[in-house]
Design an enzyme around this catalytic site. Structure first.
Site, PDB file in Angstrom:
ATOM      1  N   GLU A 222     -11.383  31.726  -5.246  1.00 18.86           N
ATOM      2  CA  GLU A 222     -10.568  31.392  -6.407  1.00 18.86           C
ATOM      3  C   GLU A 222     -11.272  31.789  -7.698  1.00 18.86           C
ATOM      4  OE1 GLU A 222      -8.118  27.574  -5.817  1.00 18.86           O
ATOM      5  OE2 GLU A 222      -9.960  27.200  -4.663  1.00 18.86           O
ATOM      6  N   GLY A 239     -12.289  27.711  -8.456  1.00 17.37           N
ATOM      7  CA  GLY A 239     -11.473  28.262  -9.522  1.00 17.37           C
ATOM      8  C   GLY A 239     -12.256  28.514 -10.799  1.00 17.37           C
ATOM      9  N   SER A 242     -17.825  32.413 -11.547  1.00 19.84           N
ATOM     10  CA  SER A 242     -18.183  33.801 -11.799  1.00 19.84           C
ATOM     11  C   SER A 242     -19.470  34.162 -11.074  1.00 19.84           C
ATOM     12  CB  SER A 242     -18.359  34.036 -13.299  1.00 19.84           C
ATOM     13  OG  SER A 242     -18.755  35.352 -13.572  1.00 19.84           O
ATOM     14  N   ARG A 318     -27.732  21.456  -9.840  1.00 25.09           N
ATOM     15  CA  ARG A 318     -26.899  20.513 -10.589  1.00 25.09           C
ATOM     16  C   ARG A 318     -27.503  20.266 -11.964  1.00 25.09           C
ATOM     17  NH1 ARG A 318     -28.360  14.679  -7.636  1.00 25.09           N
ATOM     18  NH2 ARG A 318     -30.324  14.329  -8.766  1.00 25.09           N
TER      19      ARG A 318
END
EC number: 2.3.1.117
Length: 345
Positions: A222, A239, A242, A318
């Site tokens: 996505e 979604g 990159s 993270r």
């Protein structure tokens, strides 16, 4: 003809008014074709070796089809016979070696090899391709030379028609040339010819795959797979995420994603990932990003640069919700893709 040949293809395409190739379609490109096949083609069209794109006439195609049928090379014989029946220019491209492409026909053969999944990204020499391929107007009437577009539009209007220009680019949509087995693509305009989509790959509507890039499959995409990036089996690109490609800042570093990785929504990477890695949603990690390396008790062991972890497996990247510092620790929950999403039924 006794020397081995790297690749060949019988193609049909579009030329401009000067007889220059704009694009070429190869129905069944071959990698390492048999010496018999190469010899028959040489007999029919006069190929004498090297890398050549030979424009062929109907009579040559008819002769070649007969030779191929007699030699039981049925699949290529049918292609030659079909080309002979058409009215579009045909070309036979033979690559004796994987040298840098010098013609449009050679470039398109190599892009077809990638999209037919005969070679993987970085598995074929594309050096100098951008200087060879022309910018083309891709329209509902096919490929049109930009210098000829105004005249074509005027003539179409005078006949009550409209030429719909879908894009102006060096690369066409992959699905107009190749539909890889066992794949799903939500928006054909977002996958360029030269993309490699392994079986079980799903490209959602906002996903994008550039040339010389793609997925081993299965995989859920996505986000964006930039030029040169290859994604391993079972990985999920969320979604808006990159991957930094060789054309978008990655330079000579080959960015890749290992197996069973998750790049969260709106996240991004500028370094190769090993297997079973997770990048938190919204987190973009470049090679120079400084990360706090945590132990099992979440204590900072040392500060490292992301490039020092390139290719390492089982990592979770993270951002600390309190301090804002970037952290990396062992990934305890590798993802598993939903098999139903990749079903071909």
């Amino acid at each position: 003809m006794t020397n081995s040949v790297f690749s060949l293809g019988l193609g049909v395409g579009t030329q401009n008014n000067k007889g220059e190739w704009l694009e070429v379609f190869y129905a069944q490109p071959l990698l390492q074709p048999s010496e018999q096949l190469v010899g028959l083609i040489a007999e029919a069209v006069g190929y004498e070796g090297g890398n050549q794109a030979i424009t062929v006439a109907k009579a040559q195609l008819q002769k070649l089809a007969g030779l191929l049928f007699d030699a039981e090379e049925k699949s290529q014989a049918k292609i030659a016979a079909t080309l002979a029946e058409g009215n579009q220019p045909a070309v036979i491209t033979i690559l004796a070696s994987d040298a840098a492409p010098e013609t449009v026909a050679e470039c398109y053969l190599k892009l077809h090899l990638l999209s037919h999944t005969l070679v993987k990204p970085h598995g074929v020499n594309l050096t100098g391709m951008f200087g060879v391929l022309p910018n083309v107007a891709w329209t509902n009437k096919g490929a049109i030379d930009l210098a000829e577009l105004d005249d074509a539009q005027l003539k179409a209007r005078c006949n009550g028609e409209i030429i719909d220009v879908l894009s102006v680019d060096k690369f066409p949509k992959m699905l107009n040339y190749v539909v890889p087995a066992g794949t799903r693509v939500g928006d054909a305009s977002r996958v360029r010819l030269g993309a490699y989509l392994g079986e079980g790959t799903t490209i959602m509507h906002e996903g994008f795959v550039n040339f010389n890039a793609g997925t081993e499959g299965p995989g859920m995409i996505e986000g964006r797979i930039s030029a040169g990036v290859f994604v391993g089996k079972g990985s999920d690109l969320g979604g808006g995420c990159s991957t930094m490609g060789t054309l978008s800042g990655g330079n000579s570093v080959v960015i890749s994603v290992g197996e069973e990785c998750l790049i969260g929504a709106n996240a991004g990477i500028g370094l190769p990932l090993g297997d079973r890695c997770t990048v938190e949603a919204g987190l973009y990690i470049t090679a120079g990003s400084k990360l706090n390396l945590l132990d099992e008790d979440r204590n900072v062991v040392e500060v490292v640069k992301a490039r020092d972890l390139a290719g390492k497996s089982d990592l979770l990247f993270r951002r600390n919700s309190i301090s804002g510092a970037l952290e990396v620790l062992s990934n305890k929950s590798a993802i598993a893709l939903n098999a139903e999403l990749h079903s071909n039924n």
